[in-house]
Scaffold this motif. Structure first.
Motif, PDB file in Angstrom:
ATOM      1  N   CYS A   8     118.695 109.059  89.379  1.00 29.54           N
ATOM      2  CA  CYS A   8     117.618 108.086  89.445  1.00 29.54           C
ATOM      3  C   CYS A   8     118.142 106.737  88.956  1.00 29.54           C
ATOM      4  O   CYS A   8     118.798 106.653  87.929  1.00 29.54           O
ATOM      5  N   CYS A  11     115.597 105.650  85.641  1.00 24.90           N
ATOM      6  CA  CYS A  11     115.730 106.224  84.296  1.00 24.90           C
ATOM      7  C   CYS A  11     117.074 106.904  84.073  1.00 24.90           C
ATOM      8  O   CYS A  11     117.375 107.327  82.965  1.00 24.90           O
ATOM      9  N   CYS A  32     110.644 110.737  86.580  1.00 23.72           N
ATOM     10  CA  CYS A  32     109.697 109.612  86.623  1.00 23.72           C
ATOM     11  C   CYS A  32     109.112 109.401  88.008  1.00 23.72           C
ATOM     12  O   CYS A  32     108.353 108.460  88.219  1.00 23.72           O
TER      13      CYS A  32
HETATM   14 ZN    ZN Z   1     113.721 108.586  87.083  1.00 23.15          ZN
END
Ligand code: ZN
Length: 68
Positions: A8, A11, A32
């Protein structure tokens, strides 16, 4: 089973996803739910470089969307 690793960009979460064919759309972060994820080099590759090396082992260009 075609398992790919994704990271990701929001994050930094790294997760695995089963991908059938070339259906990479709809992949979201497990943590997330962000759609901004990038595919990492498959762990099955014998040339897995640790860290963010500058050399590109997947192509000769030195920079590409797959192995950059
Ligand atoms: Zn994430």
């Amino acid at each position: 089973m075609p398992i790919y690793e994704f990271q990701c960009e929001e994050c930094g979460e790294i997760f695995e996803e089963l991908i059938f064919g070339n259906d990479f759309e709809g992949i979201v972060c497990k943590k997330c739910k962000s759609p901004k994820v990038k595919k990492l080099i498959s762990r099955t590759s014998p040339k897995t470089s640790s860290g963010s090396g500058s050399s590109c082992s997947g192509c000769k260009g030195g920079s590409c969307s797959t192995c950059h």
